[in-house]
Design an enzyme around this catalytic site. Structure first.
Site, PDB file in Angstrom:
ATOM      1  N   LYS A 178       3.544 -12.228  -3.443  1.00  0.00           N
ATOM      2  CA  LYS A 178       4.125 -12.740  -4.685  1.00  0.00           C
ATOM      3  C   LYS A 178       5.044 -13.925  -4.382  1.00  0.00           C
ATOM      4  CE  LYS A 178       2.371  -8.821  -6.291  1.00  0.00           C
ATOM      5  NZ  LYS A 178       2.603  -7.398  -6.119  1.00  0.00           N
ATOM      6  N   TRP A 181       4.507   0.169 -11.149  1.00  0.00           N
ATOM      7  CA  TRP A 181       4.712   0.242  -9.708  1.00  0.00           C
ATOM      8  C   TRP A 181       5.672   1.361  -9.314  1.00  0.00           C
ATOM      9  CZ3 TRP A 181       0.967  -1.147  -7.020  1.00  0.00           C
ATOM     10  CH2 TRP A 181       0.221  -2.285  -7.343  1.00  0.00           C
ATOM     11  N   ASP A 216      12.029  -1.712  -4.235  1.00  0.00           N
ATOM     12  CA  ASP A 216      10.746  -2.419  -4.111  1.00  0.00           C
ATOM     13  C   ASP A 216      10.924  -3.796  -4.741  1.00  0.00           C
ATOM     14  OD1 ASP A 216       8.240  -3.506  -4.302  1.00  0.00           O
ATOM     15  OD2 ASP A 216       7.330  -1.815  -5.375  1.00  0.00           O
TER      16      ASP A 216
HETATM   17  C1  LIG Z   1       2.200  -6.093  -6.123  1.00  0.00           C
HETATM   18  C2  LIG Z   1       3.204  -5.006  -6.100  1.00  0.00           C
HETATM   19  C3  LIG Z   1       3.009  -3.834  -5.364  1.00  0.00           C
HETATM   20  C4  LIG Z   1       1.750  -3.546  -4.591  1.00  0.00           C
HETATM   21  O1  LIG Z   1       1.624  -4.335  -3.507  1.00  0.00           O
HETATM   22  P1  LIG Z   1       0.437  -4.128  -2.429  1.00  0.00           P
HETATM   23  O2  LIG Z   1       0.790  -5.161  -1.431  1.00  0.00           O
HETATM   24  O3  LIG Z   1      -0.848  -4.379  -3.132  1.00  0.00           O
HETATM   25  O4  LIG Z   1       0.534  -2.750  -1.900  1.00  0.00           O
HETATM   26  C5  LIG Z   1       4.019  -2.896  -5.387  1.00  0.00           C
HETATM   27  N1  LIG Z   1       5.150  -3.083  -6.068  1.00  0.00           N
HETATM   28  C6  LIG Z   1       5.367  -4.200  -6.795  1.00  0.00           C
HETATM   29  C7  LIG Z   1       6.649  -4.353  -7.557  1.00  0.00           C
HETATM   30  C8  LIG Z   1       4.406  -5.197  -6.837  1.00  0.00           C
HETATM   31  O5  LIG Z   1       4.623  -6.308  -7.550  1.00  0.00           O
END
Ligand SMILES: *Cc1c(COP(=O)(O)O)cnc(C)c1O
Length: 360
Positions: A196, A102, A172
């Site tokens: 999540k 990511w 993030d």
């Molecule tokens: C799932 C995830 C993403 C991507 O998320 P989207 O909503 O599909 O854009 C980005 N960063 C992390 C750490 C993630 O777990």
């Protein structure tokens, strides 16, 4: 009706009581005679739902008053692009830590708009450990430093926040937000896709300090300008109204189950149980450096990958679902977010032990 223990990395398990409440309110939300899905986002009733969710997030996560909270479209992926578009100010260079899939995608996106200094990369260890901070090349003049506290795919997590000095920190937190208390004041911007730990897919939380909202790059579309979204209370256009409402229900659930301190204790116990089962076995292995093992996403491999299919089939039959690992890592991955009950982890551990015994 049968509910499974869903170990999916996202969209992921939701608290059962939240789903029940949503079901109860689905056709007639509190006497309005309509579903939340059918309400205007400008209606008094919906604005109350939206504000309550925002206020609860501020309370549960102890977000200081000089931070704005936004509910936006486009997932964490949209934020990868919005951040450089909005937060460079007069600068042209940014720092990124490369800890896995990511953060790699965030780097790729940022490169469209600015000079990206990859101040640290875990590539040499195949993302299994984090090199000592003395080897990082942080730029004290960077517009910001971006990092991913928990890498959802590799299962690598910073269990303590690094010291970034005076450079604004962007994180993030998609797969770790609300899993434990954090000190929001140490961040300039936190973002997290909801699917999540927060709710369903389709909505993303952004927490941004007021002095980090800068003049966006000229070509930035209105929808992607933090300043405009702040001015319009995240309603520059129609927001994902139902997802926003569900996030509100999840926040209420966190509050009534003891808040983030209780959540932290439960999450810590769940992860410890699963790592212990993996480490004590001869069949399963997790290759991540124990100092950086994720509490939320736990990948593990079987000594003989030929057993993977049988493992997954037997697990599924017991209601232990979605354990197949990401294709880039192989083996298994158990995502054990807030909503995964401790009994789900216990059931997984019991199954893993009996499967190992059967194979011996
Ligand atoms: C799932 C995830 C993403 C991507 O998320 P989207 O909503 O599909 O854009 C980005 N960063 C992390 C750490 C993630 O777990």
């Amino acid at each position: 009706m049968k509910r499974v223990y869903n170990f999916s990395p996202g969209p992921a398990i939701l608290p059962e009581s939240v789903l029940q409440q949503a079901q109860k309110e689905l056709l007639d939300f509190q006497g309005t005679g309509m579903s939340v899905m059918e309400m205007s986002h400008r209606s008094e009733c919906y604005i109350a739902i939206a504000e309550k969710a925002r206020d609860n997030l501020r309370k549960v996560l102890s977000v200081p008053d000089n931070y704005h909270i936004l509910f936006l479209h486009g997932g964490a992926t949209a934020q990868f692009s919005m951040i450089p578009l909005n937060c460079l100010g007069t600068k042209t260079t940014t720092d990124y830590l490369h800890t896995g899939m990511w953060s790699g995608k965030a780097i790729e996106e940022a490169r469209r708009y600015c000079n990206v200094n990859v101040a640290m990369s875990c590539e040499d260890s195949q993302f299994m450990t984090i090199p000592s901070q003395s080897t990082w090349s942080l730029d004290p003049d960077a517009a910001y430093v971006h990092y991913t506290p928990n890498e959802t795919i590799g299962g690598l997590e910073f269990l303590t926040m690094p010291d970034f000095g005076d450079v604004p920190v962007v994180a993030d937190m998609s797969s770790t937000i609300l899993s434990r208390p954090i000190d929001v004041s140490r961040f300039a911007l936190i973002y997290a896709g909801a699917q999540k730990n927060l709710g369903p897919s389709g909505i993303t939380i952004v927490i941004i300090r007021d002095d980090f909202v800068k003049e966006p790059l000229p070509a930035t579309p209105g929808l992607f300008r933090y300043r405009d979204q702040i001015a319009q209370d995240s309603m520059y256009n129609t927001p994902p109204t139902f997802a926003w409402y569900l996030v509100g229900l999840v926040l209420e659930w966190i509050e009534t189950t003891g808040g983030l301190t209780a959540m932290e204790a439960k999450n810590k116990r769940k992860a410890a149980k699963l790592y212990k089962a993996i480490d004590e076995s001869h069949l399963y292995r997790n290759r991540v450096d124990p100092h950086y093992r994720s509490w939320m996403n736990i990948p593990f491999q079987l000594a003989d990958p030929k057993l993977d299919a049988l493992f997954l089939k037997q697990a599924e039959a017991l209601g232990l679902s979605n354990l197949k690992g990401h294709r880039s890592v192989g083996g298994m991955r158990a995502s054990i977010y807030n909503a995964m009950p401790e009994e789900g982890v216990d059931a997984l551990v019991t199954f893993m032990k009996s499967f190992e015994k059967e194979q011996a």
